[in-house]
Design an enzyme around this catalytic site. Structure first.
Site, PDB file in Angstrom:
ATOM      1  N   CYS A  20       6.195   5.520   1.549  1.00 50.27           N
ATOM      2  CA  CYS A  20       5.531   5.980   0.174  1.00 50.27           C
ATOM      3  C   CYS A  20       4.992   4.793  -0.550  1.00 50.27           C
ATOM      4  O   CYS A  20       3.785   4.839  -0.818  1.00 50.27           O
ATOM      5  CB  CYS A  20       6.676   6.610  -0.853  1.00 50.27           C
ATOM      6  SG  CYS A  20       7.181   8.176   0.019  1.00 50.27           S
ATOM      7  N   HIS A  21       5.808   3.729  -0.609  1.00 51.44           N
ATOM      8  CA  HIS A  21       5.053   2.337  -1.582  1.00 51.44           C
ATOM      9  C   HIS A  21       5.590   1.301  -0.745  1.00 51.44           C
ATOM     10  O   HIS A  21       5.163   0.032  -1.332  1.00 51.44           O
ATOM     11  CB  HIS A  21       5.840   2.563  -2.703  1.00 51.44           C
ATOM     12  CG  HIS A  21       5.311   3.770  -3.734  1.00 51.44           C
ATOM     13  ND1 HIS A  21       5.926   4.734  -3.851  1.00 51.44           N
ATOM     14  CD2 HIS A  21       4.109   4.042  -4.378  1.00 51.44           C
ATOM     15  CE1 HIS A  21       5.469   5.700  -4.662  1.00 51.44           C
ATOM     16  NE2 HIS A  21       4.321   5.431  -4.867  1.00 51.44           N
ATOM     17  N   GLY A  22       5.717   1.477   0.392  1.00 46.53           N
ATOM     18  CA  GLY A  22       6.139   0.237   1.270  1.00 46.53           C
ATOM     19  C   GLY A  22       7.221  -0.546   1.383  1.00 46.53           C
ATOM     20  O   GLY A  22       7.412  -1.779   1.687  1.00 46.53           O
ATOM     21  N   LEU A  66      11.497   5.029  -5.909  1.00 47.58           N
ATOM     22  CA  LEU A  66      11.276   6.561  -6.279  1.00 47.58           C
ATOM     23  C   LEU A  66      12.018   7.625  -5.671  1.00 47.58           C
ATOM     24  O   LEU A  66      11.515   8.725  -5.896  1.00 47.58           O
ATOM     25  CB  LEU A  66       9.785   6.478  -6.294  1.00 47.58           C
ATOM     26  CG  LEU A  66       9.033   5.923  -7.304  1.00 47.58           C
ATOM     27  CD1 LEU A  66       7.509   6.154  -6.956  1.00 47.58           C
ATOM     28  CD2 LEU A  66       9.210   6.158  -8.705  1.00 47.58           C
TER      29      LEU A  66
END
Length: 195
Positions: A159-161, A132
């Site tokens: 943020c999302h790993g 992202l």
């Protein structure tokens, strides 16, 4: 058809064509400022390429520079980081492509294909997570090399790993691609030009 009627038809056709041409020129002149404003401004054009001196970057150190408004990671890798990256088989990678703008699109994501000019100690890549667009944190994640209590290389996007190895290749998490390697070239042994 009489000569007068023929002359009138030619005059009418001429007026239609002339009016259409003037209208087209008017539309083009009106639209030009809107089209021209989409071109990059002078500050962006000035950053089309940037030169970086690699000499001050110590072994194991990473710097981040801005290029075209995006972060670029430049890492002087330790021998252990290069060795760890070389041990990984391309078939074990989530994204098997090098994503190196200096190579053909189909080249595999070997460690050698993630650097330029055979200088494997310097890794240059965009610091933008391919999931992202977040900025990953350096020297973090499961794929960093650990010496003593210190992590070297590897990137983690909190943020999302998403986790990247010591060559910037995606290994775990939702990111679909390896961190991109921008177009760059060595101007000397210690200086590169990005862009």
């Amino acid at each position: 058809m009489s000569t007068a009627e023929h002359a009138e038809t030619n005059r009418r056709d001429f007026l239609y064509i002339a009016t259409g041409a003037v209208g087209a020129v008017g539309v083009a002149l009106t639209a030009w400022p809107f089209i021209n404003q989409m071109n990059p401004d002078a500050s962006v054009l000035a950053l089309a390429s940037v030169e970086v001196d690699l000499a001050p970057i110590a072994e194991g150190q990473e710097i981040t520079i801005k290029w075209r408004g995006n972060p670029v990671f430049i890492r002087h890798r330790l021998a252990a980081e290069i060795e760890a990256a070389n041990k990984v088989a391309v078939t074990d990678l989530k994204d098997p492509l090098a994503r190196n703008a200096n190579l053909p699109d189909s080249d595999p994501a070997t460690d050698a294909n993630r650097v330029v000019g055979g200088k494997e100690q310097f890794l240059v890549m965009m610091g933008v997570c391919t999931h992202l667009g977040c900025v990953p944190i350096g020297n973090e994640g499961e794929y960093a090399v650990v010496e003593g209590n210190t992590k070297h290389g590897g990137w983690f996007c909190p943020c999302h790993g998403s986790q990247y190895d010591t060559a910037g290749r995606i290994r775990k998490g939702p990111a679909p691609e390896n961190l991109a390697v921008p177009q760059y070239a060595y101007l000397s042994d210690t200086k590169i030009r990005i862009g």
